[in-house]
Design an enzyme around this catalytic site. Structure first.
Site, PDB file in Angstrom:
ATOM      1  N   ASP A 145       0.849  -1.190   0.000  1.00 11.19           N
ATOM      2  CA  ASP A 145       0.000   0.000   0.000  1.00 11.19           C
ATOM      3  C   ASP A 145       0.883   1.238   0.000  1.00 11.19           C
ATOM      4  OD1 ASP A 145      -2.386  -1.480   0.123  1.00 11.19           O
ATOM      5  OD2 ASP A 145      -2.247  -1.633   2.296  1.00 11.19           O
ATOM      6  N   ASP A 180      -7.075  -1.319  -4.490  1.00 11.29           N
ATOM      7  CA  ASP A 180      -8.141  -0.959  -3.547  1.00 11.29           C
ATOM      8  C   ASP A 180      -9.063   0.103  -4.130  1.00 11.29           C
ATOM      9  OD1 ASP A 180      -6.990  -2.699  -1.694  1.00 11.29           O
ATOM     10  OD2 ASP A 180      -5.763  -1.112  -0.813  1.00 11.29           O
TER      11      ASP A 180
END
Length: 211
Positions: A145, A180
């Site tokens: 991430d 995401d």
């Protein structure tokens, strides 16, 4: 919308997702030490997690493997949903939404399956791709991430606020990736444009429309 166009969307999302992850993984040191402040409310930083939302994970030695296998089966179901929707000539809204959800799910699965054997760790140094000392094993990679939007950071909450009174408050505290974003956008389309996404095609003479 044709299945070919859906495949193009999936390919583009996966390309951007994996490029951004590999770039961040090989150019950022894990956590705060390697962050870049793009703006006061937007930062780029490398964080890795077990693949569930908010860093949650399934406990136990086989938790990560169970999660990855479950996701593979889930992606298979989404792939069939996309194929079936294309055969039924479903609305463009539905096809785009499924394509984005599928691409995002596959993007994070790639991390889980391969990254553990491709990279070494990112603690206190830049990770090396195709390292001789990988940090994990097959199916035990961590999801990369990088996008962090602390619009409000460490704001002291008043004592009278229930549960979080007197504690520092940060909004938005999640750190996420392109995959995401694709999943969230796909789900958002299904929610906001629900009627259009699941509209049925009807024929009136030589014309076709969704209702």
């Amino acid at each position: 919308m044709s299945l070919r166009n859906s495949v193009l969307i999936i390919f583009l999302v996966l390309l951007i997702d994996q490029f951004s992850k590999i770039y961040v993984k090989t150019n950022f040191i894990y956590g705060e030490a390697g962050q870049i402040d793009v703006a006061n409310w937007f930062k780029l930083m490398l964080i890795e997690n077990e693949g569930m939302a908010w860093g949650a994970k399934i406990p136990g030695d086989y938790g990560k493997l169970i999660l990855t296998v479950f996701r593979i089966f889930a992606v298979g179901g989404i792939a069939y949903w996309l194929y079936d929707s294309s055969k039924k000539h479903s609305s463009r809204f539905l096809m785009v939404a499924i394509s984005l959800i599928f691409a995002g799910a596959v993007g994070n699965i790639i991390d889980s399956i391969f990254y553990g054997v491709i990279f070494d760790d990112s603690y206190n140094h830049l990770a090396v791709m195709f390292s001789e000392n990988p940090y994990g094993t097959w199916f035990h990679g961590k999801v990369v991430d990088m996008f962090y939007f602390p619009i409000i950071r460490d704001y002291p909450m008043p004592e009278w606020v229930p549960f979080i009174g007197g504690k520092p408050f940060t909004f938005f505290n999640a750190i996420f990736n392109v995959a995401d974003v694709a999943i969230s956008t796909g789900v958002g389309i299904l929610i906001v444009f629900n009627k259009k996404a699941f509209a049925k095609k009807v024929s009136i003479g030589t014309n076709e429309r969704f209702e």
